[in-house]
Enzyme design. Structure first.
Site, mmCIF file in Angstrom:
data_model
loop_
_atom_site.group_PDB
_atom_site.id
_atom_site.type_symbol
_atom_site.label_atom_id
_atom_site.label_comp_id
_atom_site.label_asym_id
_atom_site.label_seq_id
_atom_site.Cartn_x
_atom_site.Cartn_y
_atom_site.Cartn_z
ATOM 1 N N PRO A 92 3.538 -4.477 15.743
ATOM 2 C CA PRO A 92 3.674 -4.313 17.209
ATOM 3 C C PRO A 92 2.316 -4.200 17.910
ATOM 4 C CG PRO A 92 5.021 -2.679 16.037
ATOM 5 C CD PRO A 92 4.190 -3.385 15.003
ATOM 6 N N HIS B 105 -1.521 1.696 -4.154
ATOM 7 C CA HIS B 105 -1.913 3.096 -3.970
ATOM 8 C C HIS B 105 -1.033 4.064 -4.747
ATOM 9 C CE1 HIS B 105 -4.056 1.877 0.048
ATOM 10 N NE2 HIS B 105 -4.761 1.580 -1.024
ATOM 11 N N GLN C 245 0.850 -1.198 0.000
ATOM 12 C CA GLN C 245 0.000 0.000 0.000
ATOM 13 C C GLN C 245 0.884 1.245 0.000
ATOM 14 O OE1 GLN C 245 -3.389 -0.580 3.081
ATOM 15 N NE2 GLN C 245 -1.890 -2.164 3.558
ATOM 16 N N ASN C 246 2.191 1.039 0.158
ATOM 17 C CA ASN C 246 3.100 2.177 0.289
ATOM 18 C C ASN C 246 3.411 2.805 -1.065
ATOM 19 O OD1 ASN C 246 3.064 1.409 2.914
ATOM 20 N ND2 ASN C 246 5.092 0.473 2.909
ATOM 21 N N VAL C 247 3.669 4.114 -1.012
ATOM 22 C CA VAL C 247 3.949 4.847 -2.249
ATOM 23 C C VAL C 247 5.428 5.235 -2.318
ATOM 24 C CG1 VAL C 247 1.581 5.734 -2.384
ATOM 25 C CG2 VAL C 247 3.325 7.095 -1.180
ATOM 26 N N ASP C 248 6.238 4.682 -1.376
ATOM 27 C CA ASP C 248 7.621 5.149 -1.227
ATOM 28 C C ASP C 248 8.653 4.453 -2.114
ATOM 29 O OD1 ASP C 248 8.052 2.662 0.090
ATOM 30 O OD2 ASP C 248 7.697 3.536 2.069
ATOM 31 N N THR D 13 0.597 -3.040 8.599
ATOM 32 C CA THR D 13 -0.604 -2.320 8.147
ATOM 33 C C THR D 13 -1.684 -2.389 9.218
ATOM 34 O OG1 THR D 13 -2.353 -2.142 6.469
ATOM 35 C CG2 THR D 13 -1.408 -4.350 6.798
ATOM 36 N N CYS E 67 0.772 22.794 -14.841
ATOM 37 C CA CYS E 67 1.225 22.129 -16.064
ATOM 38 C C CYS E 67 1.811 23.150 -17.050
ATOM 39 C CB CYS E 67 0.034 21.421 -16.701
ATOM 40 S SG CYS E 67 0.402 20.611 -18.253
HETATM 41 C C1 BJW Z 1 4.652 -1.359 12.416
HETATM 42 C C2 BJW Z 1 5.854 -0.786 12.761
HETATM 43 C C3 BJW Z 1 6.985 -1.571 12.559
HETATM 44 C C4 BJW Z 1 4.368 0.669 13.154
HETATM 45 N N1 BJW Z 1 6.864 -2.801 12.078
HETATM 46 N N2 BJW Z 1 4.540 -2.583 11.934
HETATM 47 C C5 BJW Z 1 -15.300 -0.968 2.696
HETATM 48 C C6 BJW Z 1 -15.658 -0.659 3.988
HETATM 49 C C7 BJW Z 1 -15.483 0.640 4.470
HETATM 50 C C8 BJW Z 1 -14.968 1.659 3.680
HETATM 51 C C9 BJW Z 1 -14.625 1.342 2.391
HETATM 52 C C10 BJW Z 1 -14.796 0.049 1.913
HETATM 53 N N3 BJW Z 1 -14.359 0.039 0.628
HETATM 54 C C11 BJW Z 1 -13.912 1.272 0.281
HETATM 55 C C12 BJW Z 1 -14.070 2.087 1.342
HETATM 56 C C13 BJW Z 1 -13.721 3.540 1.374
HETATM 57 C C14 BJW Z 1 -12.242 3.795 1.641
HETATM 58 C C15 BJW Z 1 -11.866 3.170 2.974
HETATM 59 O O1 BJW Z 1 -11.243 2.139 3.055
HETATM 60 N N4 BJW Z 1 -12.170 3.851 4.072
HETATM 61 C C16 BJW Z 1 -11.851 3.352 5.401
HETATM 62 C C17 BJW Z 1 -10.794 4.251 6.035
HETATM 63 C C18 BJW Z 1 -13.110 3.324 6.213
HETATM 64 N N5 BJW Z 1 -11.416 3.283 0.569
HETATM 65 C C19 BJW Z 1 -11.205 3.980 -0.560
HETATM 66 O O2 BJW Z 1 -11.745 5.063 -0.755
HETATM 67 C C20 BJW Z 1 -10.302 3.364 -1.605
HETATM 68 N N6 BJW Z 1 -10.919 3.385 -2.870
HETATM 69 C C21 BJW Z 1 -11.978 2.612 -3.182
HETATM 70 O O3 BJW Z 1 -12.419 1.785 -2.421
HETATM 71 O O4 BJW Z 1 -12.476 2.810 -4.462
HETATM 72 C C22 BJW Z 1 -13.744 2.274 -4.776
HETATM 73 C C23 BJW Z 1 -14.755 3.351 -4.463
HETATM 74 C C24 BJW Z 1 -14.741 4.504 -5.219
HETATM 75 C C25 BJW Z 1 -15.688 5.496 -4.939
HETATM 76 C C26 BJW Z 1 -16.603 5.333 -3.903
HETATM 77 C C27 BJW Z 1 -16.561 4.168 -3.134
HETATM 78 C C28 BJW Z 1 -15.633 3.165 -3.425
HETATM 79 C C29 BJW Z 1 -9.018 4.168 -1.764
HETATM 80 C C30 BJW Z 1 -8.147 4.124 -0.563
HETATM 81 C C31 BJW Z 1 -6.913 5.027 -0.797
HETATM 82 C C32 BJW Z 1 -6.013 5.124 0.436
HETATM 83 N N7 BJW Z 1 -5.041 6.152 0.215
HETATM 84 C C33 BJW Z 1 -4.008 6.375 1.219
HETATM 85 C C34 BJW Z 1 -3.142 7.579 0.735
HETATM 86 C C35 BJW Z 1 -2.241 7.137 -0.410
HETATM 87 C C36 BJW Z 1 -1.405 8.248 -0.906
HETATM 88 C C37 BJW Z 1 -0.423 8.769 0.107
HETATM 89 O O5 BJW Z 1 0.434 8.026 0.623
HETATM 90 O O6 BJW Z 1 -0.510 9.957 0.389
HETATM 91 O O7 BJW Z 1 -3.200 5.198 1.376
HETATM 92 S S1 BJW Z 1 -4.651 6.663 2.862
HETATM 93 C C38 BJW Z 1 -3.341 5.799 3.696
HETATM 94 O O8 BJW Z 1 -3.879 4.612 4.362
HETATM 95 C C39 BJW Z 1 -2.418 5.286 2.594
HETATM 96 C C40 BJW Z 1 -2.063 3.917 3.107
HETATM 97 O O9 BJW Z 1 -1.583 3.107 2.046
HETATM 98 C C41 BJW Z 1 -3.362 3.456 3.696
HETATM 99 C C42 BJW Z 1 -3.219 2.321 4.682
HETATM 100 O O10 BJW Z 1 -2.488 2.675 5.781
HETATM 101 P P1 BJW Z 1 -1.442 1.647 6.416
HETATM 102 O O11 BJW Z 1 -0.364 1.377 5.431
HETATM 103 O O12 BJW Z 1 -2.145 0.494 6.977
HETATM 104 O O13 BJW Z 1 -0.758 2.560 7.542
HETATM 105 P P2 BJW Z 1 -1.285 2.895 9.028
HETATM 106 O O14 BJW Z 1 -0.567 4.102 9.460
HETATM 107 O O15 BJW Z 1 -2.747 2.922 9.087
HETATM 108 O O16 BJW Z 1 -0.809 1.649 9.896
HETATM 109 C C43 BJW Z 1 0.565 1.411 10.141
HETATM 110 C C44 BJW Z 1 0.652 0.129 10.963
HETATM 111 O O17 BJW Z 1 2.038 -0.181 11.128
HETATM 112 C C45 BJW Z 1 0.063 0.252 12.371
HETATM 113 O O18 BJW Z 1 -0.805 -0.849 12.604
HETATM 114 C C46 BJW Z 1 1.287 0.151 13.296
HETATM 115 O O19 BJW Z 1 1.020 -0.533 14.523
HETATM 116 C C47 BJW Z 1 2.247 -0.629 12.447
HETATM 117 N N8 BJW Z 1 3.660 -0.405 12.717
HETATM 118 N N9 BJW Z 1 5.606 0.500 13.270
HETATM 119 C C48 BJW Z 1 5.600 -3.274 11.804
HETATM 120 N N10 BJW Z 1 8.216 -1.080 12.902
HETATM 121 ZN ZN ZN Z 2 -1.811 19.889 -18.581
#
Ligand code: BJW
Ligand code: ZN
Length: 249
Positions: free
Chosen positions: A216, A120, A102-105, A190, A149
């Site tokens: 963790p 993502h 899910q990372n963009v890095d 995640t 642009c």
């Molecule tokens: C460690 C650690 C260490 C710390 N070792 N671990 C079904 C149900 C409910 C809602 C929805 C659903 N389906 C769709 C939705 C809507 C929405 C959604 O999910 N909302 C929920 C929040 C409720 N989803 C969307 O809108 C998605 N699109 C979609 O479904 O399209 C269809 C659609 C279209 C139109 C209408 C309806 C549907 C798109 C989601 C896009 C997410 N974008 C982001 C930003 C990306 C760009 C950017 O980077 O700027 O993606 S948001 C952000 O969250 C980013 C991440 O990839 C994503 C996930 O986060 P992640 O990676 O899990 O990070 P954290 O911080 O949450 O967790 C880190 C974890 O690491 C923690 O647990 C720590 O404990 C742990 N940790 N240190 C191991 N050392």
């Molecule tokens: Zn343009």
């Protein structure tokens, strides 16, 4: 606390033809990239749902563009950590490895993982919202506002997936197919709250995969995981590989 994997996990791994690893922001946190949520989350002031969407960008393109430049500056300076490197090593131990991130890095690719699915997008890619012209791997100047642009003056946005936007079709379809065919799935760093990515470990379980979580903190995935390791990825993954190799001997 010592990390001890269940020997049964090693038995399962030794029979696995296809190992899939779903990663999130936590895998990059030991490289120095803050996570989104949680105590040390990047977005303590803004909830991701509020900033990472198209309307937020249109309301305040300068703020959102500066935010992405700020994050690019962090990402530019960091290196893959032991967790990313261990996943590369997995490729010489297991027959077939797929990393779904899910990372963009771009850190998995930087480490050398050969099969990475980016759900993502990627923070280094950008495009004009009006004409689609690409501005990839370039420095975008936000000093005079949001970058515009050179062809049509439209706003340039990062090629990442915001809330409410669909994931790249090929990436999510590919990820779903891999999740369905995985013998073992790891969910690493995640919070598993963002869909459709959060469905992948569940889908893998439905198709009889063995699910291992490394985080963790407990998450919603912990309840369905076959093995949960509450440790940092950069510590747990190298230990797993070392213990597995010892078990094989
Ligand atoms: C460690 C650690 C260490 C710390 N070792 N671990 C079904 C149900 C409910 C809602 C929805 C659903 N389906 C769709 C939705 C809507 C929405 C959604 O999910 N909302 C929920 C929040 C409720 N989803 C969307 O809108 C998605 N699109 C979609 O479904 O399209 C269809 C659609 C279209 C139109 C209408 C309806 C549907 C798109 C989601 C896009 C997410 N974008 C982001 C930003 C990306 C760009 C950017 O980077 O700027 O993606 S948001 C952000 O969250 C980013 C991440 O990839 C994503 C996930 O986060 P992640 O990676 O899990 O990070 P954290 O911080 O949450 O967790 C880190 C974890 O690491 C923690 O647990 C720590 O404990 C742990 N940790 N240190 C191991 N050392
Ligand atoms: Zn343009």
């Amino acid at each position: 606390m010592p990390i001890d994997f269940d020997p049964y996990t090693f038995e399962i791994l030794s029979n696995a033809k296809h190992v899939v690893i779903l990663t999130g922001a936590g895998i990059s946190s030991e490289s120095g990239i803050p996570t989104f949520r949680g105590e040390e989350g990047l977005w303590q002031k803004f909830r991701p749902e509020e900033l990472a969407n198209f309307n937020a960008f249109m309301d305040n393109p300068k703020l959102v563009s500066e935010w992405y430049n700020y994050r690019r500056n962090i990402i530019n300076k960091v290196k893959p950590n032991a967790a990313h490197h261990t996943l590369v090593e997995f490729e010489s131990v297991f027959p077939y490895i797929t990393v779904i991130t899910q990372n963009v890095d771009g850190l998995h690719q930087k480490a050398g993982s050969s099969h990475v699915i980016e759900l993502h997008g990627n923070i280094y890619r950008n495009y004009c919202i009006e004409c689609g012209k690409r501005y990839d791997y370039v420095k975008l100047d936000t000093r005079n506002g949001a970058p515009a642009c050179e062809e049509c003056s439209g706003l340039i946005r990062p090629d990442v997936v915001w809330f409410g936007e669909t994931l790249p079709m090929d990436a999510i379809q590919d990820a779903q197919q891999h999740a369905a065919s995985a013998d073992v799935m790891f969910s690493v760093g995640t919070s598993a709250v963002v869909y459709p990515a959060a469905d992948l470990p569940r889908a893998a379980k439905t198709h009889d995969a063995y699910l291992i979580e490394i985080n963790p903190e407990p998450t919603d995935i912990s309840m369905i995981a076959d093995e949960t390791i509450h440790n940092k990825a950069g510590e747990a993954l190298p230990v797993l590989l070392k213990q597995y190799k010892a078990w094989l001997d």
